[in-house]
Scaffold this motif. Structure first.
Motif, PDB file in Angstrom:
ATOM      1  N   THR A 255      34.106  42.320  39.964  1.00 31.28           N
ATOM      2  CA  THR A 255      32.828  42.217  39.253  1.00 31.28           C
ATOM      3  C   THR A 255      32.357  40.765  39.288  1.00 31.28           C
ATOM      4  OG1 THR A 255      31.637  42.914  37.261  1.00 31.28           O
ATOM      5  CG2 THR A 255      33.695  41.742  36.900  1.00 31.28           C
ATOM      6  N   THR A 289      27.706  45.800  33.414  1.00 36.93           N
ATOM      7  CA  THR A 289      27.797  45.214  34.763  1.00 36.93           C
ATOM      8  C   THR A 289      28.714  46.096  35.620  1.00 36.93           C
ATOM      9  OG1 THR A 289      27.576  43.008  33.802  1.00 36.93           O
ATOM     10  CG2 THR A 289      28.406  43.118  36.062  1.00 36.93           C
ATOM     11  N   PRO A 290      28.280  46.420  36.848  1.00 37.06           N
ATOM     12  CA  PRO A 290      29.116  47.305  37.678  1.00 37.06           C
ATOM     13  C   PRO A 290      30.480  46.692  38.000  1.00 37.06           C
ATOM     14  CG  PRO A 290      26.916  47.069  38.620  1.00 37.06           C
ATOM     15  CD  PRO A 290      27.025  46.052  37.521  1.00 37.06           C
ATOM     16  N   ILE A 291      31.482  47.554  38.034  1.00 35.94           N
ATOM     17  CA  ILE A 291      32.836  47.171  38.454  1.00 35.94           C
ATOM     18  C   ILE A 291      33.123  47.954  39.732  1.00 35.94           C
ATOM     19  CG2 ILE A 291      35.299  47.280  37.880  1.00 35.94           C
ATOM     20  CD1 ILE A 291      34.441  47.188  34.906  1.00 35.94           C
ATOM     21  N   VAL A 292      33.630  47.243  40.756  1.00 38.43           N
ATOM     22  CA  VAL A 292      33.930  47.921  42.024  1.00 38.43           C
ATOM     23  C   VAL A 292      35.422  47.841  42.321  1.00 38.43           C
ATOM     24  CG1 VAL A 292      31.621  47.413  42.952  1.00 38.43           C
ATOM     25  CG2 VAL A 292      33.541  45.860  43.459  1.00 38.43           C
ATOM     26  N   TYR A 324      41.957  47.938  35.720  1.00 34.70           N
ATOM     27  CA  TYR A 324      40.685  47.478  35.170  1.00 34.70           C
ATOM     28  C   TYR A 324      40.631  47.925  33.710  1.00 34.70           C
ATOM     29  CZ  TYR A 324      40.089  47.641  40.238  1.00 34.70           C
ATOM     30  OH  TYR A 324      40.284  47.498  41.594  1.00 34.70           O
ATOM     31  N   GLN A 327      36.719  48.941  30.059  1.00 33.28           N
ATOM     32  CA  GLN A 327      35.465  49.439  30.619  1.00 33.28           C
ATOM     33  C   GLN A 327      34.698  50.297  29.607  1.00 33.28           C
ATOM     34  OE1 GLN A 327      36.023  50.691  35.051  1.00 33.28           O
ATOM     35  NE2 GLN A 327      37.986  50.991  34.037  1.00 33.28           N
ATOM     36  N   GLU A 342      33.453  50.035  46.281  1.00 29.59           N
ATOM     37  CA  GLU A 342      32.839  51.235  45.698  1.00 29.59           C
ATOM     38  C   GLU A 342      32.823  51.120  44.175  1.00 29.59           C
ATOM     39  OE1 GLU A 342      34.554  54.817  47.268  1.00 29.59           O
ATOM     40  OE2 GLU A 342      33.879  56.009  45.542  1.00 29.59           O
ATOM     41  N   ARG A 343      31.710  51.517  43.561  1.00 30.38           N
ATOM     42  CA  ARG A 343      31.566  51.408  42.114  1.00 30.38           C
ATOM     43  C   ARG A 343      32.528  52.370  41.416  1.00 30.38           C
ATOM     44  NH1 ARG A 343      27.932  54.020  38.792  1.00 30.38           N
ATOM     45  NH2 ARG A 343      27.491  53.001  36.795  1.00 30.38           N
ATOM     46  N   ILE A 344      33.298  51.825  40.457  1.00 31.34           N
ATOM     47  CA  ILE A 344      34.250  52.679  39.740  1.00 31.34           C
ATOM     48  C   ILE A 344      33.969  52.739  38.241  1.00 31.34           C
ATOM     49  CG2 ILE A 344      36.139  52.331  41.409  1.00 31.34           C
ATOM     50  CD1 ILE A 344      37.350  50.348  39.288  1.00 31.34           C
ATOM     51  N   GLU A 346      31.907  50.425  34.554  1.00 33.91           N
ATOM     52  CA  GLU A 346      31.036  49.379  34.022  1.00 33.91           C
ATOM     53  C   GLU A 346      31.787  48.536  32.995  1.00 33.91           C
ATOM     54  OE1 GLU A 346      27.591  51.215  32.322  1.00 33.91           O
ATOM     55  OE2 GLU A 346      26.942  52.078  34.249  1.00 33.91           O
TER      56      GLU A 346
END
Ligand SMILES: [Zn+2]
Length: 380
Positions: A255, A289-292, A324, A327, A342-344, A346
């Motif tokens: 991120t 915020t996106p987490i990948v 992670y 979230q 790839e988005r996993i 937020e």
């Protein structure tokens, strides 16, 4: 008439030849011999070779500059010379008929192996141990880092080549200081073992203790019961981990945000509390915020937990996993294959968190390592 006489003569000759054979003279039939001689044998070691013959014979044996002359025994003990050498055996029967057979014996040296170990290592860094095995084929028996056995995998699982390398990934423990021993045992097809050693220098780093000053309510989540339940969920999830690496490219930051608390920092949750070490890297970012995924892998676990909050665990194979924490939203499910980037989920502040941030961990064989040490790096 002439034919008949000729037959009579030849019959007489045959009878004579037969009696001559019985007496051992006029025998023109060379002995047939058979030997048990291996094509490869360990150099420097004794080697027993055996011969058998169709009739009584004396053997003469020549090998590597040595000769055994006209001996009646059929069993020889040689000292194997390194490299390719001819072994010539001559069998002579009572009538002087000879049979000569040449074999080639290759004396194989001690198992050759090269050891390549990560050079730069601080406490908490991932370590790669690569064992290169040239011909003759040998196998890796064990790889140990600081006395701990590491799982190994064939390097071609990463490189795509037909390499003869075996790799193990490990982690420098946070408690490591001075040097850490790397010990690799290889074994050749003859059962000979060889130990390769390397002392890995661990760079010392001073880390100030961070005071978190958590509220009593927040501290309530840190019960032994909660910790054990979360650890048990992780242990269970790791049972599904793949032995070989699933990644092909360097790891990436999951991120975008501000690095607020680095890996390995000693910290106290409450004033005068016990010091523990930060097992991941904290990246502060706005809620949502996106987490990948830091790299290719398979999702092992997702769920909400009292301490870790919204948790996703991704297995990258080869003993490597990424975690992670905290979230707000998770968009993947266990068993799902994910691609690097790839988005996993937020960013959130679920679980034991003082504000929205991603607590990101990179573990090797379940041991936490510094996540930032993986970014942009292709291990092994
Ligand atoms: Zn953290």
């Amino acid at each position: 008439m002439r034919l008949r006489r000729a037959l009579l003569v030849s019959c007489a000759a045959l009878a004579l030849a037969a009696s001559a054979l019985a007496q051992g003279w006029l025998d023109r039939v060379p002995p047939e011999i058979h030997g048990e001689v291996p094509a490869r044998a360990p150099a420097g070691e004794p080697l027993t070779v055996r011969f058998s013959a169709s009739e009584p014979v004396a053997y003469t044996l020549a090998y590597g500059g040595e000769t055994w002359e006209a001996v009646v025994q059929n069993l020889f003990v040689l000292r194997v010379r390194p490299g390719e050498h001819a072994l010539v055996v001559t069998a002579t029967d009572g009538a002087g008929n000879e049979t000569r057979v040449a074999y080639t014996v290759t004396g194989v040296g001690a198992p050759a192996a090269e050891l390549h170990v990560t050079e730069r290592a601080r406490a908490g860094d991932p370590v790669s141990v690569r064992v290169t095995l040239p011909e003759p084929p040998a196998e890796v028996v064990s790889v140990r880092l600081g006395g701990e056995a590491l799982p190994t995998f064939a390097a071609d699982a990463v490189e795509g080549g037909a390499g003869r390398s075996v790799v193990a990934l490990g982690a420098v423990p946070l408690s490591a200081a001075g040097t850490l021993d790397v010990e690799v045992v290889v074994r050749d097809p003859f059962g000979r073992e060889r130990t390769l050693k390397r002392a890995l220098e661990v760079a010392a780093e001073a880390r100030p203790v961070q005071e978190l000053g958590l509220t009593p309510e927040a501290l309530g989540a840190l019960s032994d019961e909660n910790r054990e339940a979360e650890a048990a969920a992780l242990r269970e999830a790791y049972r599904g981990a793949a032995p070989d690496p699933l990644w092909r490219e360097p790891f990436i930051l999951p991120t975008e945000g501000v690095n607020t608390s680095a890996f390995g920092l000693p910290r106290r949750y409450a004033v005068s509390g016990a010091v523990s070490f930060h097992q991941g890297a904290d990246i502060a970012a706005p809620q949502g915020t996106p987490i990948v995924a830091t790299n290719d892998g398979v999702v092992l676990l997702t769920g909400f937990y009292p301490i870790k909050g919204g948790l996703t665990v991704i297995d990258h194979g080869g003993g490597v996993s990424s975690l992670y924490f905290h979230q707000a939203v998770m968009v993947v499910t266990p068993g799902q294959r994910v691609r690097r980037g790839e988005r996993i989920g937020e960013v959130g502040s679920t679980g034991l968190a003082t504000g929205p941030h991603l607590h990101w961990e990179m573990r090797v064989n379940a041991v936490p390592t510094d996540p930032l040490a993986w970014v942009g790096r292709l291990l092994p």
